[in-house]
Design a protein around this motif. Structure first.
Motif, PDB file in Angstrom:
ATOM      1  N   VAL A 197       0.867  -1.181   0.000  1.00  0.00           N
ATOM      2  CA  VAL A 197       0.000   0.000   0.000  1.00  0.00           C
ATOM      3  C   VAL A 197       0.901   1.228   0.000  1.00  0.00           C
ATOM      4  O   VAL A 197       1.809   1.334   0.836  1.00  0.00           O
ATOM      5  N   ILE A 198       0.650   2.140  -0.923  1.00  0.00           N
ATOM      6  CA  ILE A 198       1.497   3.314  -1.100  1.00  0.00           C
ATOM      7  C   ILE A 198       0.630   4.563  -1.040  1.00  0.00           C
ATOM      8  O   ILE A 198      -0.360   4.684  -1.769  1.00  0.00           O
ATOM      9  N   SER A 199       0.994   5.490  -0.165  1.00  0.00           N
ATOM     10  CA  SER A 199       0.247   6.754  -0.062  1.00  0.00           C
ATOM     11  C   SER A 199       0.924   7.816  -0.911  1.00  0.00           C
ATOM     12  O   SER A 199       2.149   7.863  -1.024  1.00  0.00           O
TER      13      SER A 199
ATOM     14  N   ILE B 287      -4.283   6.646  -2.892  1.00  0.00           N
ATOM     15  CA  ILE B 287      -3.749   5.482  -2.199  1.00  0.00           C
ATOM     16  C   ILE B 287      -3.693   4.367  -3.226  1.00  0.00           C
ATOM     17  O   ILE B 287      -4.705   4.031  -3.844  1.00  0.00           O
ATOM     18  N   ARG B 288      -2.513   3.812  -3.427  1.00  0.00           N
ATOM     19  CA  ARG B 288      -2.359   2.777  -4.439  1.00  0.00           C
ATOM     20  C   ARG B 288      -2.189   1.419  -3.760  1.00  0.00           C
ATOM     21  O   ARG B 288      -1.361   1.268  -2.855  1.00  0.00           O
ATOM     22  N   VAL B 289      -2.963   0.448  -4.202  1.00  0.00           N
ATOM     23  CA  VAL B 289      -2.901  -0.913  -3.683  1.00  0.00           C
ATOM     24  C   VAL B 289      -2.286  -1.791  -4.768  1.00  0.00           C
ATOM     25  O   VAL B 289      -2.820  -1.881  -5.882  1.00  0.00           O
TER      26      VAL B 289
ATOM     27  N   SER C 259      -4.147  14.808   1.431  1.00  0.00           N
ATOM     28  CA  SER C 259      -2.803  14.411   1.859  1.00  0.00           C
ATOM     29  C   SER C 259      -2.770  13.073   2.597  1.00  0.00           C
ATOM     30  O   SER C 259      -2.461  13.007   3.784  1.00  0.00           O
ATOM     31  N   PRO C 260      -3.087  11.965   1.909  1.00  0.00           N
ATOM     32  CA  PRO C 260      -2.895  10.664   2.535  1.00  0.00           C
ATOM     33  C   PRO C 260      -1.416  10.432   2.807  1.00  0.00           C
ATOM     34  O   PRO C 260      -0.583  10.588   1.907  1.00  0.00           O
ATOM     35  N   GLU C 261      -1.080  10.054   4.051  1.00  0.00           N
ATOM     36  CA  GLU C 261       0.329   9.979   4.425  1.00  0.00           C
ATOM     37  C   GLU C 261       0.673   8.666   5.128  1.00  0.00           C
ATOM     38  O   GLU C 261       1.067   7.697   4.502  1.00  0.00           O
TER      39      GLU C 261
ATOM     40  N   ALA D 232      -6.256  -1.534   5.422  1.00  0.00           N
ATOM     41  CA  ALA D 232      -5.190  -0.556   5.585  1.00  0.00           C
ATOM     42  C   ALA D 232      -5.765   0.665   6.286  1.00  0.00           C
ATOM     43  O   ALA D 232      -6.965   0.974   6.155  1.00  0.00           O
ATOM     44  N   PHE D 233      -4.908   1.345   7.008  1.00  0.00           N
ATOM     45  CA  PHE D 233      -5.298   2.558   7.718  1.00  0.00           C
ATOM     46  C   PHE D 233      -4.344   3.663   7.291  1.00  0.00           C
ATOM     47  O   PHE D 233      -3.122   3.514   7.401  1.00  0.00           O
ATOM     48  N   VAL D 234      -4.897   4.751   6.768  1.00  0.00           N
ATOM     49  CA  VAL D 234      -4.089   5.809   6.160  1.00  0.00           C
ATOM     50  C   VAL D 234      -4.483   7.144   6.773  1.00  0.00           C
ATOM     51  O   VAL D 234      -5.661   7.526   6.750  1.00  0.00           O
TER      52      VAL D 234
END
Length: 353
Positions: A253-255, A262-264, A294-296, A307-309
């Motif tokens: 998972v990439i923010s 948010i990329r899965v 701003s997902p971080e 996932a928790f973002v």
């Protein structure tokens, strides 16, 4: 909900099972507790993962950045990085079941603690000491530094540790490298060249592949640890700020705060399964990227389903259903939510004291 679903015990067992299987996936929620660091408030928020209810808001040191949770879920730590012109040197230890601060560890002679991870056994904690270009192994019970391992690079901001805990990988921002070394030992750190301004970093549970994001090149490299080379490159990011690999090793998972996405990604073939656009509604004045939620920070549940973002631009944390590739809930945090950790422990009502 149809009335008969409120009284499943009145139905024959086959119908009960059918009713349960027909329950929409969106109605399911993770259980456990989230711990979120709030950089501007100098606090940590504890939330019920199932309901989003705030369980406690706890004081930390100045500039709390990252969160790490023990394997048993009973302890969380928040690294107090400090503020501009005033480096931090403490770690706040949180008793998760008690929803309280257990103690504050002072790292003598070490400044700017940031990335952190518990080693197997949950007694020892590895944490970057950015100012000293090192990773310290700290006893989480009393703050005693039992080992210091030089990274060989400047700006060692984030770290990643595989399930065995035998290796450490750090992203060295100005160097454009990843450092790799044993957790305990006399070996010098091996520097692996990567993209410009590497920051977000994660490692597969088996320790074979390291994922590292380049803030300047807007790419994510996947490194073969044994060979010390990139075997794949993911492109099209604004800024791949944080990366997490699921406990089962199947999902990354990439923010991306710049693109508000948010990329899965499937970890096996590195194919994108979902790209989730985070709405720009309810943005706050402290939004780091103008016009973006701003997902971080990123954490993943132990069952690899959620996932928790953190949404820094909205002072919230999002729950993501990884199978569906959808945000199913958000919950309030403090100001400038940054790091996030997940614990499978459910905090009992009235636990805080």
């Amino acid at each position: 909900m149809p009335p008969h679903l409120h009284r499943p015990s009145m139905l024959p067992r086959p119908l009960v099972l059918a009713a349960l299987l027909a329950t929409p996936l969106a109605a399911q929620r993770p259980t456990g507790t989230l711990v979120v660091s709030n950089m501007n408030d100098h606090t940590a928020t504890l939330l019920d993962a199932a309901t989003g209810r705030v369980l406690a808001t706890l004081p930390t040191g100045e500039g709390p950045h990252e969160v790490a949770v023990s394997h048993d879920g009973r302890t969380a730590v928040v690294t107090n990085y400090g503020v501009r012109g005033k480096p931090g040197s403490t770690i706040t230890v949180i008793d998760v079941p008690g929803a309280r601060v257990a103690r504050t560890l002072t790292l003598a002679g070490l400044e700017r603690p940031h990335g952190a991870a518990f080693l197997p056994g949950d007694t020892l904690l590895a944490v970057t000491a950015e100012a000293q270009r090192a990773v310290a192994v700290v006893d989480a019970r009393d703050g005693r530094v039992v080992a210091t391992r030089p990274t060989g690079g400047r700006g060692s901001h984030m770290l990643a540790i595989p399930a065995r805990g035998d290796r450490v990988f750090t992203a060295n921002i100005p160097e454009g490298t990843v450092s790799a070394f044993t957790t305990f030992g006399a070996d010098s750190a091996r520097a692996i060249p990567v993209g410009r301004q590497p920051e977000g970093i994660a490692v597969s549970p088996d320790g074979r592949h390291v994922w590292v994001g380049s803030n300047r090149d807007s790419t994510v490299l996947v490194l073969d640890v044994a060979r010390g080379v990139a075997v794949d490159t993911l492109r099209g990011f604004g800024m791949p700020y944080r990366i997490a690999v699921s406990p089962d090793g199947r999902t990354a998972v990439i923010s991306d705060p710049v693109r508000a996405e948010i990329r899965v990604v499937s970890a096996g073939d590195r194919k994108v399964r979902h790209t989730i656009a985070v709405p720009a509604d309810s943005l706050v004045a402290t939004a780091e990227v103008p016009g973006s939620a701003s997902p971080e920070g990123v954490a993943i549940s132990r069952d690899s389903r959620w996932a928790f973002v953190t949404l820094q631009g909205r002072n919230r944390v999002a729950t993501v259903d990884l199978a569906r590739g959808a945000i199913v809930a958000t919950a309030p945090t403090g100001v400038w939510s940054d790091g996030v950790g997940y614990s499978p422990v459910v905090v009992a009502p009235g636990a805080r004291r």
